[in-house]
Design a protein around this motif. Structure first.
Motif, mmCIF file in Angstrom:
data_model
loop_
_atom_site.group_PDB
_atom_site.id
_atom_site.type_symbol
_atom_site.label_atom_id
_atom_site.label_comp_id
_atom_site.label_asym_id
_atom_site.label_seq_id
_atom_site.Cartn_x
_atom_site.Cartn_y
_atom_site.Cartn_z
ATOM 1 N N VAL A 48 0.912 -1.215 -0.008
ATOM 2 C CA VAL A 48 -0.222 0.090 0.062
ATOM 3 C C VAL A 48 0.764 1.257 -0.074
ATOM 4 O O VAL A 48 1.728 1.395 0.958
ATOM 5 C CB VAL A 48 -0.963 -0.163 1.112
ATOM 6 N N ARG A 49 0.672 2.078 -0.958
ATOM 7 C CA ARG A 49 1.829 3.294 -1.144
ATOM 8 C C ARG A 49 1.055 4.536 -1.420
ATOM 9 O O ARG A 49 -0.351 4.307 -1.966
ATOM 10 C CB ARG A 49 2.767 2.851 -2.080
ATOM 11 N N GLY A 50 1.334 5.625 -1.335
ATOM 12 C CA GLY A 50 0.763 6.893 -1.378
ATOM 13 C C GLY A 50 1.331 8.059 -0.529
ATOM 14 O O GLY A 50 2.572 7.908 0.095
ATOM 15 N N GLY A 51 0.574 8.998 -0.340
ATOM 16 C CA GLY A 51 0.995 9.957 0.685
ATOM 17 C C GLY A 51 1.882 10.922 -0.017
ATOM 18 O O GLY A 51 2.185 11.278 -1.158
ATOM 19 N N ARG A 78 8.752 9.415 -2.395
ATOM 20 C CA ARG A 78 8.793 8.587 -3.605
ATOM 21 C C ARG A 78 8.194 7.056 -3.246
ATOM 22 O O ARG A 78 9.057 6.157 -3.511
ATOM 23 C CB ARG A 78 10.355 8.440 -4.276
ATOM 24 N N PRO A 79 6.914 7.103 -2.972
ATOM 25 C CA PRO A 79 6.613 5.770 -2.386
ATOM 26 C C PRO A 79 6.353 4.660 -3.396
ATOM 27 O O PRO A 79 6.634 3.662 -3.318
ATOM 28 C CB PRO A 79 4.898 6.165 -2.076
ATOM 29 N N LEU A 92 0.726 -10.282 4.793
ATOM 30 C CA LEU A 92 1.698 -9.150 4.819
ATOM 31 C C LEU A 92 1.316 -8.091 4.368
ATOM 32 O O LEU A 92 1.026 -7.921 3.036
ATOM 33 C CB LEU A 92 3.006 -9.716 4.491
ATOM 34 N N VAL A 93 1.115 -6.669 5.036
ATOM 35 C CA VAL A 93 1.113 -5.377 4.602
ATOM 36 C C VAL A 93 2.533 -4.521 4.714
ATOM 37 O O VAL A 93 3.068 -4.638 5.575
ATOM 38 C CB VAL A 93 0.083 -4.755 5.254
ATOM 39 N N VAL A 94 2.950 -4.232 3.334
ATOM 40 C CA VAL A 94 3.955 -3.407 3.418
ATOM 41 C C VAL A 94 3.356 -2.126 3.047
ATOM 42 O O VAL A 94 3.062 -1.636 1.898
ATOM 43 C CB VAL A 94 5.102 -3.929 2.397
ATOM 44 N N GLN A 95 3.510 -1.068 3.989
ATOM 45 C CA GLN A 95 2.995 0.271 3.925
ATOM 46 C C GLN A 95 3.784 1.187 3.531
ATOM 47 O O GLN A 95 5.076 1.444 4.544
ATOM 48 C CB GLN A 95 2.047 0.650 4.933
ATOM 49 N N CYS A 96 3.825 2.052 2.724
ATOM 50 C CA CYS A 96 4.777 3.363 2.292
ATOM 51 C C CYS A 96 3.660 4.337 2.043
ATOM 52 O O CYS A 96 3.312 4.957 0.986
ATOM 53 C CB CYS A 96 5.536 3.045 1.092
ATOM 54 N N GLY A 114 15.423 5.283 5.901
ATOM 55 C CA GLY A 114 14.685 5.200 4.461
ATOM 56 C C GLY A 114 14.232 6.309 3.882
ATOM 57 O O GLY A 114 12.972 6.254 3.056
ATOM 58 N N HIS A 115 14.625 7.389 4.007
ATOM 59 C CA HIS A 115 14.292 8.661 3.555
ATOM 60 C C HIS A 115 14.316 9.014 2.028
ATOM 61 O O HIS A 115 13.443 9.567 1.473
ATOM 62 C CB HIS A 115 14.942 9.889 4.009
ATOM 63 N N SER A 116 15.282 8.087 1.511
ATOM 64 C CA SER A 116 15.428 8.235 -0.022
ATOM 65 C C SER A 116 16.115 6.980 -0.691
ATOM 66 O O SER A 116 16.305 5.853 0.122
ATOM 67 C CB SER A 116 16.664 9.397 -0.333
ATOM 68 N N LEU A 117 16.058 6.711 -1.999
ATOM 69 C CA LEU A 117 16.363 5.644 -2.540
ATOM 70 C C LEU A 117 17.710 4.946 -2.261
ATOM 71 O O LEU A 117 18.042 3.886 -1.861
ATOM 72 C CB LEU A 117 16.048 5.569 -3.781
ATOM 73 N N ASP A 118 18.594 6.171 -2.116
ATOM 74 C CA ASP A 118 20.052 5.473 -1.783
ATOM 75 C C ASP A 118 20.147 5.034 -0.327
ATOM 76 O O ASP A 118 20.813 4.016 -0.098
ATOM 77 C CB ASP A 118 20.958 6.717 -2.163
#
Length: 260
Positions: A33-36, A41-42, A80-84, A231-235
């Motif tokens: 589940v992603r958004g916000g 960058r969800p 399992l729920v993976v939320q972003c 986990g703020h950014s992809l790197d």
């Protein structure tokens, strides 16, 4: 970019879900589940981890909103729920559905603001997760330029004694990051696997170092929750230790056949 990372010794992908082979073995079902807030960058962030789930034989469903939480039948099928989802809002029906699913055994996990800074107006969500982002301290005012980098500070993620024995963090050594350092408020029901300490600096108003959870688990009914604050950014998400903790957390939190 989201700051720099120092990798140290590479972390092997220990903790990948061992999938039993044979006829009649049901595949675990993962709901992403992603958004916000788009600053985290969800879509891109969750796409980093969907291949892990697929390679470990999860059946993956992706949703771009929290509406699915109100679907009781779908949540009952979800292991399992993976939320972003950073900030944003959630309805009473959606939150009730999520809480009921976790209590019944659905695992719940995520990273950074996608789980620790979701639905700020909901005390019931905070009660479920057990910890809430309140700030990420910034650089000295004279060094700030008005961008996200103003909040990138070097800090250490320190594995606790519990963390050194827990399957999510066993074998992961303390590691350094230069990115947002989350300050969280939490309760005593969390099991802290790693901490981070905010030092005193002349431009900040607190007067002694403050240690906060950086990685924690939480038991909620039959369900298991894992929160990873880096986990703020992809790197940062690509850092070997951060990625190992997140993927192991997915495996650990997933409802297994014996828990159904």
């Amino acid at each position: 970019m989201g700051g720099s990372v120092q990798s140290g010794v590479p972390i092997k992908p220990v903790g990948d879900r061992a999938v039993p082979q044979g006829v009649g073995v049901a595949r675990p079902k993962a709901l992403v589940v992603r958004g916000g807030w788009e600053g985290h960058r969800p879509v891109e962030a969750t796409e980093l981890f969907i291949p892990f789930l697929e390679q470990n034989d999860y059946e993956v469903r992706v949703e771009e909103s929290t509406e699915v939480y109100a679907d009781a039948a779908e949540m009952a099928r979800t292991d399992l729920v993976v939320q972003c989802v950073t900030m944003s809002e959630i309805t009473a029906e959606e939150l009730a559905g999520l809480r009921a699913a976790v209590e019944a055994g659905t695992g719940f996990t995520g990273w950074h603001g996608g789980i620790a800074d979701s639905f700020r107006a909901s005390s019931d969500y905070l009660h479920l997760v057990g910890g809430q982002f309140v700030t990420h301290p910034g650089k000295e005012p004279c060094e700030r330029q008005g961008g996200q980098e103003d909040n990138y500070l070097p800090y250490t993620v320190t594995i606790t004694e519990l963390g050194r024995e827990h399957p999510i963090t066993a074998g992961v050594e303390d590691f350094e990051l230069t990115t947002e350092q989350y300050w969280v408020l939490h309760d005593d029901l969390v099991d802290v696997l790693a901490t981070t300490t905010h030092p005193t600096r002349p431009w900040h108003p607190w007067h002694r170092p403050v240690t906060c959870p950086a990685i924690w688990t939480r038991r909620w009914g039959a369900g298991k929750i894992v929160v990873t604050t880096p986990g703020h950014s992809l790197d940062v998400l690509a850092h070997p230790a951060v990625r190992a903790v997140i993927t192991r957390g997915m495996s650990w939190a997933t409802r297994t056949a014996s828990e159904s």
